[in-house]
Structures are given as C-alpha cells and as structure tokens.
Design a protein around this motif. Structure first.
Motif, mmCIF file in Angstrom:
data_model
loop_
_atom_site.group_PDB
_atom_site.id
_atom_site.type_symbol
_atom_site.label_atom_id
_atom_site.label_comp_id
_atom_site.label_asym_id
_atom_site.label_seq_id
_atom_site.Cartn_x
_atom_site.Cartn_y
_atom_site.Cartn_z
ATOM 1 N N GLU A 34 14.025 -14.725 -39.578
ATOM 2 C CA GLU A 34 12.967 -15.037 -38.614
ATOM 3 C C GLU A 34 11.666 -15.292 -39.366
ATOM 4 O OE1 GLU A 34 11.813 -11.569 -36.283
ATOM 5 O OE2 GLU A 34 12.712 -10.281 -37.821
ATOM 6 N N PRO A 35 10.717 -16.000 -38.747
ATOM 7 C CA PRO A 35 9.416 -16.207 -39.392
ATOM 8 C C PRO A 35 8.650 -14.887 -39.494
ATOM 9 C CG PRO A 35 9.760 -17.745 -37.555
ATOM 10 C CD PRO A 35 10.816 -16.695 -37.451
ATOM 11 N N LEU A 36 7.808 -14.795 -40.538
ATOM 12 C CA LEU A 36 7.028 -13.585 -40.779
ATOM 13 C C LEU A 36 5.603 -13.965 -41.154
ATOM 14 C CD1 LEU A 36 6.637 -10.513 -41.448
ATOM 15 C CD2 LEU A 36 7.511 -11.047 -43.736
ATOM 16 N N LEU A 37 4.635 -13.296 -40.553
ATOM 17 C CA LEU A 37 3.236 -13.435 -40.936
ATOM 18 C C LEU A 37 2.736 -12.081 -41.408
ATOM 19 C CD1 LEU A 37 0.514 -14.979 -41.090
ATOM 20 C CD2 LEU A 37 0.090 -14.206 -38.732
ATOM 21 N N LEU A 38 2.193 -12.043 -42.624
ATOM 22 C CA LEU A 38 1.571 -10.840 -43.165
ATOM 23 C C LEU A 38 0.062 -11.048 -43.165
ATOM 24 C CD1 LEU A 38 3.929 -10.367 -46.246
ATOM 25 C CD2 LEU A 38 3.994 -9.049 -44.123
ATOM 26 N N PHE A 63 2.186 -16.631 -44.601
ATOM 27 C CA PHE A 63 3.250 -17.015 -43.670
ATOM 28 C C PHE A 63 4.506 -17.343 -44.469
ATOM 29 C CE2 PHE A 63 5.828 -20.002 -41.287
ATOM 30 C CZ PHE A 63 5.959 -19.327 -40.084
ATOM 31 N N ILE A 64 5.630 -16.730 -44.062
ATOM 32 C CA ILE A 64 6.902 -16.912 -44.757
ATOM 33 C C ILE A 64 7.959 -17.356 -43.749
ATOM 34 C CG2 ILE A 64 8.633 -15.830 -46.238
ATOM 35 C CD1 ILE A 64 6.514 -13.708 -46.938
ATOM 36 N N PRO A 65 8.491 -18.575 -43.899
ATOM 37 C CA PRO A 65 9.514 -19.060 -42.967
ATOM 38 C C PRO A 65 10.837 -18.310 -43.148
ATOM 39 C CG PRO A 65 8.498 -20.855 -44.223
ATOM 40 C CD PRO A 65 8.134 -19.573 -44.902
ATOM 41 N N ALA A 82 2.071 -6.878 -39.901
ATOM 42 C CA ALA A 82 3.170 -7.821 -40.086
ATOM 43 C C ALA A 82 3.646 -8.276 -38.717
ATOM 44 C CB ALA A 82 4.319 -7.168 -40.854
ATOM 45 N N VAL A 83 3.725 -9.586 -38.537
ATOM 46 C CA VAL A 83 4.200 -10.151 -37.273
ATOM 47 C C VAL A 83 5.588 -10.739 -37.501
ATOM 48 C CG1 VAL A 83 3.762 -11.773 -35.403
ATOM 49 C CG2 VAL A 83 1.834 -10.730 -36.630
ATOM 50 N N PHE A 84 6.593 -10.135 -36.889
ATOM 51 C CA PHE A 84 7.954 -10.648 -36.933
ATOM 52 C C PHE A 84 8.176 -11.428 -35.638
ATOM 53 C CE2 PHE A 84 7.812 -6.853 -39.515
ATOM 54 C CZ PHE A 84 8.549 -7.193 -40.651
ATOM 55 N N LEU A 93 5.261 -23.183 -35.322
ATOM 56 C CA LEU A 93 4.848 -22.464 -36.516
ATOM 57 C C LEU A 93 5.063 -23.351 -37.746
ATOM 58 C CD1 LEU A 93 6.482 -18.995 -35.725
ATOM 59 C CD2 LEU A 93 4.026 -19.517 -35.693
ATOM 60 N N PRO A 94 4.410 -23.044 -38.859
ATOM 61 C CA PRO A 94 4.602 -23.841 -40.077
ATOM 62 C C PRO A 94 6.054 -23.805 -40.541
ATOM 63 C CG PRO A 94 2.688 -22.414 -40.270
ATOM 64 C CD PRO A 94 3.415 -21.978 -39.034
ATOM 65 N N ARG A 95 6.445 -24.847 -41.260
ATOM 66 C CA ARG A 95 7.797 -24.907 -41.821
ATOM 67 C C ARG A 95 7.846 -24.441 -43.269
ATOM 68 N NH1 ARG A 95 10.531 -30.575 -39.633
ATOM 69 N NH2 ARG A 95 10.336 -30.108 -37.395
ATOM 70 N N ASP A 96 6.677 -24.355 -43.910
ATOM 71 C CA ASP A 96 6.617 -24.010 -45.325
ATOM 72 C C ASP A 96 5.852 -22.705 -45.526
ATOM 73 O OD1 ASP A 96 7.883 -26.483 -46.056
ATOM 74 O OD2 ASP A 96 5.948 -27.484 -45.771
ATOM 75 N N VAL A 97 5.963 -22.181 -46.748
ATOM 76 C CA VAL A 97 5.202 -20.996 -47.133
ATOM 77 C C VAL A 97 3.723 -21.367 -47.235
ATOM 78 C CG1 VAL A 97 4.766 -19.372 -49.013
ATOM 79 C CG2 VAL A 97 7.114 -19.940 -48.385
#
Length: 265
Positions: A34-38, A63-65, A82-84, A93-97
């Motif tokens: 899943e996408p993750l935002l720290l 942001f980590i895809p 951290a948002v899971f 959401l973005p597709r890249d780091v």
C-alpha cells in the motif's frame, strides 16, 4: 470499490509506535502493498529507499509507493505521523518516490491541519464522517501534488548508479524468496556482481549482499513473530536450501537462533 471498505484500511500511526516490538520493524529493508506517507515533525535520521540512503530531518515528507523497498532509522527524538493509505485507496497519489523538504511554515501547517482533520473524522461517529475523511484525503493528495511540482524543478535527475541500484532493489523485492544470489541478480541486470556492489556502496553505504540479507532477515523475523510456521517451512519459503543453513544465516545476522528469536519478548 466500496468507500467504507477502502477507508477501513486507512491508518494514521505515530512514527515512534512503528518500532514497537523492535527497531528492526522499521530499519530493516522491506516493502508494503500500500502507499505510505511519512511526515517527520521532529528529529533526524537516515532513510534508505530503493537502495539510496539520504538524511531526513524535521518537516520532511516522504512518499513511498507500494512495492518499493525501504527502511529508516527511528531514534528516541524522532516524531511524526505515518499514513498507511490501504491497498484499495483510490485517492490520486504519486506513482514515484518523493522526498519533500518543506521549509515554509505555512506549508508545514497545511499538512498538519489536513492530517489532524483526517484523524478526527476517522475517529468520529458524526453523520457523513466517512465522506469528510475521503475529502480530506483528497486534499492530502492535492498537497502532495503541489509540493512535488514545486520541488521537482530544482531536483537533480537520478544518475546511472542510482538507476541501477533502484532496478536491483525492485528485482530483489520481487525475487528475494527465490534463492537467487547477488551474482544471479547482477546477471539479470546485465552487470558484474562487483559493479553492482560498488554502486550499492555509493548509494547507501552497503554492498548488494547486505541489502539482500537484510531483506531476507526482515521477512524471516516477521514470519517468526507473526506466524506459527515451523522454522523449516520458513526456510523453504525464503529460498534457503536447508533449515540448518537458514538457522546459521539468521543467527549471523541477528545474534539469535530462529527459535530463540521467536521466544524472545
């Protein structure tokens, strides 16, 4: 996708809580489905994403895809959220780091306000709280898009070394259970093992073998702590030729046998 089903997978977790049960849970290499935002609000450390290590400080958003191998330090002074987003999240959401260093105070506050609103609506039982949560998530996606657009203009392009290591970590994430060695990964990438390890050292300070062992050890720890599978079955699932070989490798990496690690609190 049903809105409630997608939102049920959404989690906001205080970053220090991610290390509950051991710092290996955040520092070892792994990927998520899943996408993750720290969002770091205090402290500093190092984070490794797709084989490249960089420093992070307060007011950094990362942001980590899904499917991207990563791990990061969580010292005692590090705080944030951290948002899971969940596997079924349909927010744009973005597709890249992306590693965003947010310098403007008002932009930092924008994100804090959005995250506070998401958390408040998630915990609410007032009418339409699910729709409100979705709208705030949409604003979070917009915030990311705008900050990425602002910072991409000045961002340097990844060089050949970083691109190779990113390809290696993507391949490693896909095939680390296969029993492949560094030489096999290097051959698949069309380079020599020496060159691959040299590039990994340049981007993250570790040889290619260390990234492979770290990823395997994280998965082994996770299976030992979260399942009751026999050690031999875990060894087989992770591509080891025997349970004895797996035990030696695990003990070399952690200082404990698989059985002792499973029993430890």
């Amino acid at each position: 996708m049903n809105d409630l089903s997608a939102l049920s997978q959404l989690r906001l977790v205080a970053i220090p809580r991610l290390a509950t049960g051991g710092r290996w849970r955040v520092e070892a290499m792994r990927s998520l489905s899943e996408p993750l935002l720290l969002w770091f609000t205090k402290g500093q450390g190092r984070i490794t994403i797709a084989g490249s290590t960089r420093g992070y400080t307060a007011n950094n958003a990362v942001f980590i895809p899904p499917g991207v191998m990563h791990g990061f330090e969580v010292g005692p002074q590090v705080f944030g959220t951290a948002v899971f987003f969940g596997r079924d999240c349909d927010v744009t959401l973005p597709r890249d780091v992306h590693h965003l260093r947010i310098k403007e105070t008002f932009v930092q506050q924008e994100l804090n306000v959005i995250l506070d609103a998401v958390g408040r609506e998630m915990d609410s039982d007032t009418p339409a709280h699910d729709r409100a949560t979705r709208h705030y998530l949409g604003l979070l996606g917009v915030w990311l898009e705008r900050q990425i657009a602002r910072q991409q203009e000045d961002a340097p392009k990844a060089d050949a070394t970083k691109r190779l290591v990113a390809r290696y970590t993507a391949l490693l994430e896909r095939d680390f259970r296969s029993g492949m060695r560094v030489a096999d990964f290097a051959a698949a990438l069309g380079v020599t093992p020496t060159h691959l390890s040299r590039c990994c050292r340049q981007t993250c300070g570790k040889p290619a073998s260390a990234l492979l062992h770290d990823r395997l050890t994280f998965e082994a720890r996770k299976l030992l702590k979260e399942t009751r599978k026999p050690v031999g079955q875990i060894a087989d699932e992770l591509g080891f030729t025997s349970a004895a070989y797996f035990t030696r490798a695990f003990q070399h990496q952690t200082g404990l046998s698989p059985t002792a690690f499973r029993r430890a609190e």
